[in-house]
Design an enzyme around this catalytic site. Sequence first.
Site, PDB file in Angstrom:
ATOM      1  N   TYR A 198      -1.105 -67.992 -56.461  1.00 35.46           N
ATOM      2  CA  TYR A 198      -0.164 -68.772 -55.649  1.00 35.46           C
ATOM      3  C   TYR A 198      -0.553 -70.230 -55.774  1.00 35.46           C
ATOM      4  O   TYR A 198      -1.595 -70.641 -55.281  1.00 35.46           O
ATOM      5  CB  TYR A 198      -0.217 -68.295 -54.200  1.00 35.46           C
ATOM      6  CG  TYR A 198       0.751 -68.965 -53.242  1.00 35.46           C
ATOM      7  CD1 TYR A 198       1.908 -69.601 -53.674  1.00 35.46           C
ATOM      8  CD2 TYR A 198       0.504 -68.940 -51.882  1.00 35.46           C
ATOM      9  CE1 TYR A 198       2.786 -70.184 -52.778  1.00 35.46           C
ATOM     10  CE2 TYR A 198       1.376 -69.521 -50.969  1.00 35.46           C
ATOM     11  CZ  TYR A 198       2.512 -70.149 -51.431  1.00 35.46           C
ATOM     12  OH  TYR A 198       3.383 -70.740 -50.549  1.00 35.46           O
TER      13      TYR A 198
ATOM     14  N   LYS B 262       3.152 -67.214 -58.128  1.00 41.62           N
ATOM     15  CA  LYS B 262       4.215 -67.839 -57.346  1.00 41.62           C
ATOM     16  C   LYS B 262       3.961 -69.333 -57.489  1.00 41.62           C
ATOM     17  O   LYS B 262       2.990 -69.869 -56.969  1.00 41.62           O
ATOM     18  CB  LYS B 262       4.168 -67.418 -55.881  1.00 41.62           C
ATOM     19  CG  LYS B 262       5.227 -68.116 -55.036  1.00 41.62           C
ATOM     20  CD  LYS B 262       5.102 -67.753 -53.573  1.00 41.62           C
ATOM     21  CE  LYS B 262       6.080 -68.582 -52.744  1.00 41.62           C
ATOM     22  NZ  LYS B 262       5.830 -68.406 -51.302  1.00 41.62           N
TER      23      LYS B 262
END
Length: 180
Positions: free
Chosen positions: A12, A41
């Site tokens: 992330y 992400k």
Amino acid sequence: MDKAAGLPIMLYNYPGRMGVSMGREYFRTVTAASKNFVAIKESSGQTGQLHMLAREFPGIDVSCGWDDQALEFFAWGARSWVCAGSNFVPREHVALYQACVVEKDFGKGRRIMSAMMPLMDFLECGKFVQSIKYGCELAGLRPGGVRAPLQGLDDNEKQALKAIVAELKREVAEVVGGQA
């Protein structure tokens, strides 16, 4: 943990929250260290980061983590999108995914994304959490109040969001229905 668990890992990257961005050297290091780093992400907001990931690290699946860049992410091969507005206008978000990822119709995708931009702009006005909570209320959900010190949207902001959502739904229905 990676070796003990032996499970796929989704990274992330959100420099705005972490204070540091995962760059080229970081990805070289982690992909060399373990095959379990399989996705990210990407929430830097930098399209150059998306381009670098897609071109140089094709073994890492990229998921869009910056709401108003979904069209660009899909064009560069992303197959997922983690977005706030999908909590209260899911059909419209699925329509964008369907157009871009499934149908590969980026003209249609641009029209849907264009309809979504007023919502994306509203969400970034400084009351992100409050807007999501009220959007969920509009969708018939019970999200509960916001935590202190946040304050909910005022009546004018609620009316503005309600109008944006209604227009978004109308415009996307036209595109999906083939009227646009």
